[in-house]
Design a protein around this motif. Structure first.
Motif, PDB file in Angstrom:
ATOM      1  N   MET A   1       0.828  -1.200   0.000  1.00  0.00           N
ATOM      2  CA  MET A   1       0.000   0.000   0.000  1.00  0.00           C
ATOM      3  C   MET A   1       0.864   1.252   0.000  1.00  0.00           C
ATOM      4  SD  MET A   1      -3.099   0.962  -0.163  1.00  0.00           S
ATOM      5  CE  MET A   1      -3.985   2.517  -0.039  1.00  0.00           C
ATOM      6  N   ALA A   2       1.931   1.249   0.792  1.00  0.00           N
ATOM      7  CA  ALA A   2       2.829   2.406   0.823  1.00  0.00           C
ATOM      8  C   ALA A   2       3.473   2.623  -0.545  1.00  0.00           C
ATOM      9  CB  ALA A   2       3.908   2.212   1.885  1.00  0.00           C
ATOM     10  N   GLY A   3       3.841   1.524  -1.199  1.00  0.00           N
ATOM     11  CA  GLY A   3       4.437   1.632  -2.529  1.00  0.00           C
ATOM     12  C   GLY A   3       3.478   2.218  -3.545  1.00  0.00           C
ATOM     13  N   VAL A   4       2.215   1.767  -3.491  1.00  0.00           N
ATOM     14  CA  VAL A   4       1.203   2.276  -4.422  1.00  0.00           C
ATOM     15  C   VAL A   4       0.940   3.760  -4.174  1.00  0.00           C
ATOM     16  CG1 VAL A   4      -1.249   2.145  -5.055  1.00  0.00           C
ATOM     17  CG2 VAL A   4       0.082   0.047  -4.779  1.00  0.00           C
ATOM     18  N   VAL A   5       0.783   4.135  -2.903  1.00  0.00           N
ATOM     19  CA  VAL A   5       0.498   5.529  -2.558  1.00  0.00           C
ATOM     20  C   VAL A   5       1.642   6.444  -2.984  1.00  0.00           C
ATOM     21  CG1 VAL A   5       0.229   7.141  -0.624  1.00  0.00           C
ATOM     22  CG2 VAL A   5      -1.101   5.024  -0.675  1.00  0.00           C
ATOM     23  N   TRP A   6       2.871   6.048  -2.684  1.00  0.00           N
ATOM     24  CA  TRP A   6       4.005   6.900  -3.028  1.00  0.00           C
ATOM     25  C   TRP A   6       4.260   6.933  -4.531  1.00  0.00           C
ATOM     26  CZ3 TRP A   6       6.297  10.677  -0.651  1.00  0.00           C
ATOM     27  CH2 TRP A   6       6.183  10.770   0.748  1.00  0.00           C
ATOM     28  N   ALA A   7       4.043   5.810  -5.211  1.00  0.00           N
ATOM     29  CA  ALA A   7       4.215   5.807  -6.670  1.00  0.00           C
ATOM     30  C   ALA A   7       3.193   6.736  -7.323  1.00  0.00           C
ATOM     31  CB  ALA A   7       4.066   4.384  -7.211  1.00  0.00           C
ATOM     32  N   ALA A   8       1.937   6.664  -6.859  1.00  0.00           N
ATOM     33  CA  ALA A   8       0.893   7.532  -7.401  1.00  0.00           C
ATOM     34  C   ALA A   8       1.195   9.000  -7.090  1.00  0.00           C
ATOM     35  CB  ALA A   8      -0.466   7.143  -6.831  1.00  0.00           C
ATOM     36  N   ALA A   9       1.666   9.271  -5.864  1.00  0.00           N
ATOM     37  CA  ALA A   9       1.990  10.645  -5.474  1.00  0.00           C
ATOM     38  C   ALA A   9       3.146  11.191  -6.309  1.00  0.00           C
ATOM     39  CB  ALA A   9       2.346  10.702  -3.989  1.00  0.00           C
ATOM     40  N   LEU A  10       4.172  10.388  -6.526  1.00  0.00           N
ATOM     41  CA  LEU A  10       5.313  10.829  -7.332  1.00  0.00           C
ATOM     42  C   LEU A  10       4.907  11.075  -8.780  1.00  0.00           C
ATOM     43  CD1 LEU A  10       8.126   8.549  -5.885  1.00  0.00           C
ATOM     44  CD2 LEU A  10       7.898  11.022  -5.605  1.00  0.00           C
TER      45      LEU A  10
END
Length: 229
Positions: free
Chosen positions: A123-132
């Motif tokens: 989930m952290a990876g998805v959130v940060w990838a989307a944010a970036l």
């Protein structure tokens, strides 16, 4: 004079959006300053007290959230009060990109509480990838996809719903309700964010932002301090 205006208009697109009265600018400035002062006070209290109750990873996540919040508010203050110019258009890029940074930084301390590390990491990876990805678009393609970005902000902010069950199990009830309340306040504020023709629209929108951020700071204090006493 005419030539100078044309150059400014070309270099700073959507110049009409920046036509705020003096009273509106003052109101928006006051809201920002109050928000920054409160963020410094609450963030300092959170970090100073939670240092005795958190693991290293949790504390780093909390530090990153406080830094992201102060950065976002400071850039927003500079952007909204800066005179209409090419520099204001540049500040707009960072202001809008900062929204993605704040969303991802807000999620991180709460995701760190999940006992299932695989779920938390995914989930952290998805959130940060989307944010970036969102930050990159805002910085490289300013002024484009603004309506789509609004939807993306909301979708990213509420993406935690997909792991609602493990979050409910891992977080104290007060933390959970404060977290949800902050999300609702942010979402309600979007109605003012999108209506540029309203007087004091910017100041009202930023009141919602500061209130939502305050509720999320309270959620972190409850999670990292109060629930561990």
């Amino acid at each position: 004079m005419t030539e100078h205006f044309r150059k400014t208009e070309t270099s700073a697109p959507f110049i009409g959006r920046f036509a705020l009265s003096r009273a509106e600018l003052i109101a928006d400035g006051v809201v920002h300053v109050v928000g920054i002062v409160l963020a410094i006070a609450a963030g300092s209290a959170l970090l100073s007290i939670s240092a005795f109750h958190t693991a290293a990873g949790e504390y780093i996540a909390a530090v990153f959230f406080v830094v992201a919040l102060l950065t976002s508010l400071s850039v927003s203050l500079a952007y909204n009060l800066w005179p209409v110019s090419p520099a204001k258009w540049m500040l707009r890029r960072f202001d809008h990109a900062g929204i993605y940074l704040l969303i991802a930084a807000t999620y991180t301390p709460f995701l760190a509480q999940l006992p299932d590390r695989a779920t938390a990491g995914l989930m952290a990876g998805v959130v940060w990838a989307a944010a970036l990805a969102g930050m990159t678009i805002k910085l490289i393609l300013p002024g484009r996809f603004d309506r789509l970005a609004l939807v993306f902000y909301l979708a990213l902010g509420w993406s935690g719903i997909v792991i609602a069950r493990p979050l409910v199990a891992a977080l104290p009830s007060a933390t959970l309700w404060l977290l949800i309340a902050g999300g609702i306040v942010y979402s309600c504020g979007v109605m003012f964010y999108a209506r540029h023709q309203l007087r004091f629209q910017s100041a009202v929108w930023h009141c919602f932002v500061i209130t939502g951020a305050g509720l999320h700071v309270a959620a972190m204090i409850d999670l990292l301090v109060v629930a561990r006493l």
